[in-house]
Design a protein around this motif. Structure first.
Motif, PDB file in Angstrom:
ATOM      1  N   GLY A 116      -3.816   7.330  42.407  1.00 24.11           N
ATOM      2  CA  GLY A 116      -5.064   7.744  43.032  1.00 24.11           C
ATOM      3  C   GLY A 116      -6.226   7.034  42.375  1.00 24.11           C
ATOM      4  O   GLY A 116      -6.054   6.093  41.611  1.00 24.11           O
ATOM      5  N   GLU A 117      -7.423   7.460  42.681  1.00 25.52           N
ATOM      6  CA  GLU A 117      -8.613   6.846  42.117  1.00 25.52           C
ATOM      7  C   GLU A 117      -9.028   7.564  40.841  1.00 25.52           C
ATOM      8  O   GLU A 117      -8.673   8.705  40.597  1.00 25.52           O
ATOM      9  CB  GLU A 117      -9.754   6.902  43.142  1.00 25.52           C
ATOM     10  CG  GLU A 117      -9.476   6.094  44.413  1.00 25.52           C
ATOM     11  CD  GLU A 117     -10.633   6.172  45.391  1.00 25.52           C
ATOM     12  OE1 GLU A 117     -11.593   6.912  45.108  1.00 25.52           O
ATOM     13  OE2 GLU A 117     -10.559   5.495  46.427  1.00 25.52           O
ATOM     14  N   ASP A 118      -9.822   6.861  40.042  1.00 22.55           N
ATOM     15  CA  ASP A 118     -10.476   7.458  38.887  1.00 22.55           C
ATOM     16  C   ASP A 118      -9.480   8.020  37.872  1.00 22.55           C
ATOM     17  O   ASP A 118      -9.711   9.053  37.259  1.00 22.55           O
ATOM     18  CB  ASP A 118     -11.441   8.571  39.348  1.00 22.55           C
ATOM     19  CG  ASP A 118     -12.479   8.909  38.275  1.00 22.55           C
ATOM     20  OD1 ASP A 118     -12.685   8.074  37.379  1.00 22.55           O
ATOM     21  OD2 ASP A 118     -13.046  10.002  38.337  1.00 22.55           O
ATOM     22  N   GLY A 119      -8.348   7.370  37.714  1.00 19.55           N
ATOM     23  CA  GLY A 119      -7.439   7.751  36.646  1.00 19.55           C
ATOM     24  C   GLY A 119      -6.314   8.683  37.028  1.00 19.55           C
ATOM     25  O   GLY A 119      -5.509   9.039  36.183  1.00 19.55           O
ATOM     26  N   ALA A 120      -6.238   9.109  38.283  1.00 19.31           N
ATOM     27  CA  ALA A 120      -5.135   9.977  38.700  1.00 19.31           C
ATOM     28  C   ALA A 120      -3.937   9.100  39.031  1.00 19.31           C
ATOM     29  O   ALA A 120      -3.810   8.578  40.129  1.00 19.31           O
ATOM     30  CB  ALA A 120      -5.522  10.823  39.910  1.00 19.31           C
ATOM     31  N   LEU A 121      -3.050   8.923  38.046  1.00 20.55           N
ATOM     32  CA  LEU A 121      -1.948   7.979  38.197  1.00 20.55           C
ATOM     33  C   LEU A 121      -0.829   8.489  39.080  1.00 20.55           C
ATOM     34  O   LEU A 121      -0.136   7.712  39.729  1.00 20.55           O
ATOM     35  CB  LEU A 121      -1.382   7.631  36.815  1.00 20.55           C
ATOM     36  CG  LEU A 121      -2.338   6.948  35.843  1.00 20.55           C
ATOM     37  CD1 LEU A 121      -1.652   6.754  34.497  1.00 20.55           C
ATOM     38  CD2 LEU A 121      -2.816   5.620  36.395  1.00 20.55           C
ATOM     39  N   MET A 122      -0.622   9.807  39.082  1.00 15.93           N
ATOM     40  CA  MET A 122       0.486  10.393  39.821  1.00 15.93           C
ATOM     41  C   MET A 122       0.040  11.709  40.442  1.00 15.93           C
ATOM     42  O   MET A 122      -0.940  12.302  40.000  1.00 15.93           O
ATOM     43  CB  MET A 122       1.680  10.624  38.880  1.00 15.93           C
ATOM     44  CG  MET A 122       2.403   9.359  38.484  1.00 15.93           C
ATOM     45  SD  MET A 122       3.663   9.649  37.200  1.00 15.93           S
ATOM     46  CE  MET A 122       2.670   9.433  35.712  1.00 15.93           C
ATOM     47  N   PRO A 123       0.746  12.182  41.472  1.00 20.26           N
ATOM     48  CA  PRO A 123       0.367  13.437  42.119  1.00 20.26           C
ATOM     49  C   PRO A 123       0.205  14.575  41.109  1.00 20.26           C
ATOM     50  O   PRO A 123       1.018  14.752  40.213  1.00 20.26           O
ATOM     51  CB  PRO A 123       1.536  13.709  43.068  1.00 20.26           C
ATOM     52  CG  PRO A 123       2.029  12.344  43.425  1.00 20.26           C
ATOM     53  CD  PRO A 123       1.897  11.547  42.152  1.00 20.26           C
ATOM     54  N   GLY A 124      -0.878  15.310  41.267  1.00 20.29           N
ATOM     55  CA  GLY A 124      -1.133  16.451  40.397  1.00 20.29           C
ATOM     56  C   GLY A 124      -1.961  16.129  39.176  1.00 20.29           C
ATOM     57  O   GLY A 124      -2.553  17.031  38.569  1.00 20.29           O
ATOM     58  N   MET A 125      -2.013  14.862  38.794  1.00 21.13           N
ATOM     59  CA  MET A 125      -2.754  14.516  37.587  1.00 21.13           C
ATOM     60  C   MET A 125      -4.254  14.586  37.841  1.00 21.13           C
ATOM     61  O   MET A 125      -4.744  14.226  38.904  1.00 21.13           O
ATOM     62  CB  MET A 125      -2.366  13.119  37.095  1.00 21.13           C
ATOM     63  CG  MET A 125      -0.962  13.063  36.514  1.00 21.13           C
ATOM     64  SD  MET A 125      -0.576  11.460  35.739  1.00 21.13           S
ATOM     65  CE  MET A 125      -1.579  11.538  34.256  1.00 21.13           C
ATOM     66  N   ALA A 126      -4.986  15.062  36.838  1.00 19.58           N
ATOM     67  CA  ALA A 126      -6.437  15.137  36.927  1.00 19.58           C
ATOM     68  C   ALA A 126      -7.037  13.737  36.835  1.00 19.58           C
ATOM     69  O   ALA A 126      -6.461  12.838  36.227  1.00 19.58           O
ATOM     70  CB  ALA A 126      -6.979  16.014  35.797  1.00 19.58           C
ATOM     71  N   THR A 127      -8.194  13.565  37.460  1.00 16.09           N
ATOM     72  CA  THR A 127      -8.910  12.300  37.359  1.00 16.09           C
ATOM     73  C   THR A 127      -9.675  12.256  36.035  1.00 16.09           C
ATOM     74  O   THR A 127      -9.865  13.274  35.367  1.00 16.09           O
ATOM     75  CB  THR A 127      -9.901  12.139  38.515  1.00 16.09           C
ATOM     76  OG1 THR A 127     -10.908  13.155  38.408  1.00 16.09           O
ATOM     77  CG2 THR A 127      -9.199  12.245  39.869  1.00 16.09           C
TER      78      THR A 127
END
Length: 204
Positions: A116-127
């Motif tokens: 994802g964007e802004d540091g969310a590398l995998m589902p569920g991870m916080a940005t």
């Protein structure tokens, strides 16, 4: 006490995993997993996923005095730090790198869709922005935001662990993954209750 049931479930995961020798390279006579296997991919990705849970949990322990939330955060941090050590230890044992050029969750057929964007590398991870925000909140606001972030984090972790339980070949890793599913689902239920007590609910 509701918390005791969750603690027992989580402790069971660690005891079951801890009772297994690190001689998992040839578990049940299986060959050492390849670098591109589900076993190696799950170990690498879940180690990263767990590291963020540990980080978030220690942030909230410094932002609230609520004993129930602080105890939950401590237990999540300890459990996931221990499991992360097991996963990295297995990669060492298998002689495999802890970092791969593969995209996160490619072993689940999700390469290119997980990040994802802004540091969310995998589902569920916080940005990155969400982690910074957590570090600025105090008291009930910190508790609610942490519980929401960790619920999302656990949902993503459960999805990954279910993938390993279905795809991994090494028996002990499959069992640890199933234990993660059970333990984190119990904690999701507890966090939903804690959010309700604070007039909040998990994010959609």
């Amino acid at each position: 006490m509701r918390y005791a049931g969750v603690a027992v479930a989580v402790a069971g995961v660690l005891v079951a995993a801890g009772a297994v020798s690190y001689s998992v390279a040839g578990d049940n006579g299986a060959d050492v997993p390849s670098a591109g296997s589900a076993d190696a991919g799950f170990a690498r990705d879940m180690a990263v996923h767990h590291q963020q849970a540990v980080e978030m949990s220690y942030i909230v322990r410094d932002r609230t005095t609520d004993e129930e939330v602080r105890r939950l955060a401590y237990d999540i941090a300890q459990t996931q730090a221990n499991q992360r050590g097991m996963l990295l230890g297995w990669l060492d044992l298998w002689g495999l790198p802890k970092v791969s050029s593969d995209e996160p969750m490619a072993w689940m057929g999700m390469g290119g869709m997980a990040s994802g964007e802004d540091g969310a590398l995998m589902p569920g991870m916080a940005t990155d922005a969400e982690l910074k925000k957590l570090g600025t909140l105090d008291g009930r606001q910190a508790e609610v935001f942490y519980l929401q972030l960790m619920t999302d984090h656990h949902r993503g972790g459960v999805h990954m662990a279910q993938g390993c339980a279905a795809k991994c070949a090494v028996g002990v890793e499959k069992r640890l993954a199933q234990g993660m599913v059970d333990g984190q689902q119990s904690e999701i239920e507890l966090m939903t209750d804690l959010l309700a007590e604070r007039g909040a609910q998990p994010r959609p």
